[in-house]
Design a protein around this motif. Structure first.
Motif, PDB file in Angstrom:
ATOM      1  N   SER A  10       0.860  -1.173   0.000  1.00 13.40           N
ATOM      2  CA  SER A  10       0.000   0.000   0.000  1.00 13.40           C
ATOM      3  C   SER A  10       0.901   1.229   0.000  1.00 13.40           C
ATOM      4  CB  SER A  10      -0.845   0.012   1.273  1.00 13.40           C
ATOM      5  OG  SER A  10      -1.190   1.350   1.601  1.00 13.40           O
ATOM      6  N   ASP A  36      -4.871   3.348  -1.396  1.00 17.30           N
ATOM      7  CA  ASP A  36      -5.871   3.593  -0.353  1.00 17.30           C
ATOM      8  C   ASP A  36      -6.552   4.913  -0.653  1.00 17.30           C
ATOM      9  OD1 ASP A  36      -3.646   2.086   1.914  1.00 17.30           O
ATOM     10  OD2 ASP A  36      -5.672   1.387   1.499  1.00 17.30           O
ATOM     11  N   MET A  67     -12.061   3.663   0.711  1.00 13.62           N
ATOM     12  CA  MET A  67     -12.519   3.960   2.069  1.00 13.62           C
ATOM     13  C   MET A  67     -13.278   5.286   1.985  1.00 13.62           C
ATOM     14  SD  MET A  67      -9.087   2.773   4.050  1.00 13.62           S
ATOM     15  CE  MET A  67      -8.092   2.912   2.573  1.00 13.62           C
ATOM     16  N   GLY A 144      -7.945   4.228   7.933  1.00 15.70           N
ATOM     17  CA  GLY A 144      -7.699   5.671   7.966  1.00 15.70           C
ATOM     18  C   GLY A 144      -6.223   6.011   7.967  1.00 15.70           C
ATOM     19  N   GLY A 147       0.589   2.300   9.615  1.00 12.43           N
ATOM     20  CA  GLY A 147       1.434   2.237  10.807  1.00 12.43           C
ATOM     21  C   GLY A 147       0.726   1.852  12.087  1.00 12.43           C
ATOM     22  N   ASP A 173      -5.381  -6.460   5.604  1.00 13.83           N
ATOM     23  CA  ASP A 173      -4.799  -5.135   5.441  1.00 13.83           C
ATOM     24  C   ASP A 173      -4.772  -4.436   6.792  1.00 13.83           C
ATOM     25  OD1 ASP A 173      -5.814  -2.204   3.443  1.00 13.83           O
ATOM     26  OD2 ASP A 173      -4.288  -2.468   4.987  1.00 13.83           O
ATOM     27  N   GLY A 175      -1.305  -3.444   9.648  1.00 17.26           N
ATOM     28  CA  GLY A 175      -0.363  -4.008  10.618  1.00 17.26           C
ATOM     29  C   GLY A 175       0.257  -5.300  10.162  1.00 17.26           C
ATOM     30  N   GLY A 195       1.950  -1.705   4.207  1.00 21.49           N
ATOM     31  CA  GLY A 195       2.410  -0.376   3.829  1.00 21.49           C
ATOM     32  C   GLY A 195       3.675  -0.016   4.580  1.00 21.49           C
ATOM     33  N   SER A 196       3.522   0.299   5.866  1.00 22.31           N
ATOM     34  CA  SER A 196       4.685   0.805   6.619  1.00 22.31           C
ATOM     35  C   SER A 196       5.791  -0.242   6.721  1.00 22.31           C
ATOM     36  CB  SER A 196       4.256   1.270   8.006  1.00 22.31           C
ATOM     37  OG  SER A 196       3.403   0.332   8.601  1.00 22.31           O
TER      38      SER A 196
HETATM   39  C1  DX5 Z   1      -5.712   1.797   6.615  1.00 26.48           C
HETATM   40  C2  DX5 Z   1      -4.897   1.464   5.394  1.00 26.48           C
HETATM   41  C3  DX5 Z   1      -3.642   0.775   5.858  1.00 26.48           C
HETATM   42  C4  DX5 Z   1      -2.617   0.584   4.800  1.00 26.48           C
HETATM   43  C5  DX5 Z   1      -1.566  -0.399   5.273  1.00 26.48           C
HETATM   44  O1  DX5 Z   1      -6.734   2.632   6.253  1.00 26.48           O
HETATM   45  O2  DX5 Z   1      -5.656   0.631   4.521  1.00 26.48           O
HETATM   46  O3  DX5 Z   1      -4.034  -0.480   6.374  1.00 26.48           O
HETATM   47  O4  DX5 Z   1      -3.210   0.128   3.668  1.00 26.48           O
HETATM   48  O5  DX5 Z   1      -0.982   0.175   6.379  1.00 26.48           O
HETATM   49  P1  DX5 Z   1       0.082  -0.577   7.312  1.00 26.48           P
HETATM   50  O6  DX5 Z   1       0.593  -1.766   6.563  1.00 26.48           O
HETATM   51  O7  DX5 Z   1       1.143   0.465   7.533  1.00 26.48           O
HETATM   52  O8  DX5 Z   1      -0.688  -0.950   8.537  1.00 26.48           O
END
Ligand code: DX5
Length: 213
Positions: A10, A36, A67, A144, A147, A173, A175, A195-196
């Motif tokens: 992401s 996202d 979202m 939203g 991280g 999706d 953490g 993502g992070s």
């Molecule tokens: C939340 C996003 C996150 C993102 C991934 O709205 O959808 O979940 O894609 O973020 P990490 O992998 O950093 O939790």
């Protein structure tokens, strides 16, 4: 034989000032690229308006995670990017007829259709359309922001969905990292968004490989 795990970075956590380079840094090791899209109403944040999304050049299949409060309007616009998948939130479209109409519109637009459920939302909330979607996204954070910490209590929803729908693509999706990815795969997920964990890694290729189990 379990299907291969799809890794969908992401870019919410990528360096927005160097977005094209960030995308290119994961292109050779990722399977999908997740955008996202946030409207500031369904979630308390805004991200990836169409004007920005359309500037991204990538060979990766696009995975559009809406979202937003009005996913039908956003889907119409984002389908012009010829994405692989478009996912909307069950919490934004509550009635079955509207869900079915949106799924049909996404399919007519040439994409896979996904429905997402937030951590508090039970799997039963999407029983009406689970047989008609291509992807079930089980959120492991409240949407939203990137991280956030993984919410393990959503895993039973993945296990139940996998038992009921052996062929359904189940995406997780939020953490997801090298520690939580094995839990997701064990529960039955075959598509992981991160993502992070990826964009904070020095070796992104290794980070992506570490998620595949
Ligand atoms: C939340 C996003 C996150 C993102 C991934 O709205 O959808 O979940 O894609 O973020 P990490 O992998 O950093 O939790």
């Amino acid at each position: 034989m379990p299907s291969p795990i799809i890794i969908a970075p992401s870019i919410l956590s990528a360096d927005m000032a160097h977005l094209q380079e960030e995308v290119e840094s994961i292109e050779d090791s990722a399977d999908w690229l997740q955008l996202d899209v946030m409207d500031g109403k369904f979630v308390p944040n805004t991200a990836f308006p169409f004007s920005l999304a359309q500037t991204i050049k990538t060979k990766l299949p696009l995975d559009i995670h809406l979202m937003v409060r009005d996913p039908a309007t956003y889907a119409r616009e984002f389908l012009t990017l010829r994405p692989m998948n478009v996912t909307f939130h069950a919490e934004a479209v509550k009635d079955t007829d509207s869900r079915r109409a949106l799924i049909e519109a996404i399919h007519r637009g040439g994409a896979l259709a996904g429905i997402a459920i937030n951590p508090p939302t039970p799997l039963s909330a999407v029983d009406d359309v689970l047989g008609g979607v291509d992807v079930l996204l089980v959120m492991s954070v409240n949407p939203g922001f990137g991280g956030q910490s993984f919410i393990g209590s959503v895993l039973p929803k993945v296990t139940e969905a996998r038992k009921r729908f052996p062929k359904l693509m189940i995406q997780m999706d939020g953490g997801v990292d090298d520690k939580t990815a094995p839990l997701c795969i064990k529960a039955g997920a075959d598509n992981l968004v991160a993502g992070s964990y990826i964009f904070r890694s020095k070796d992104r290729t290794h980070a992506i490989a570490s998620l595949r189990g």
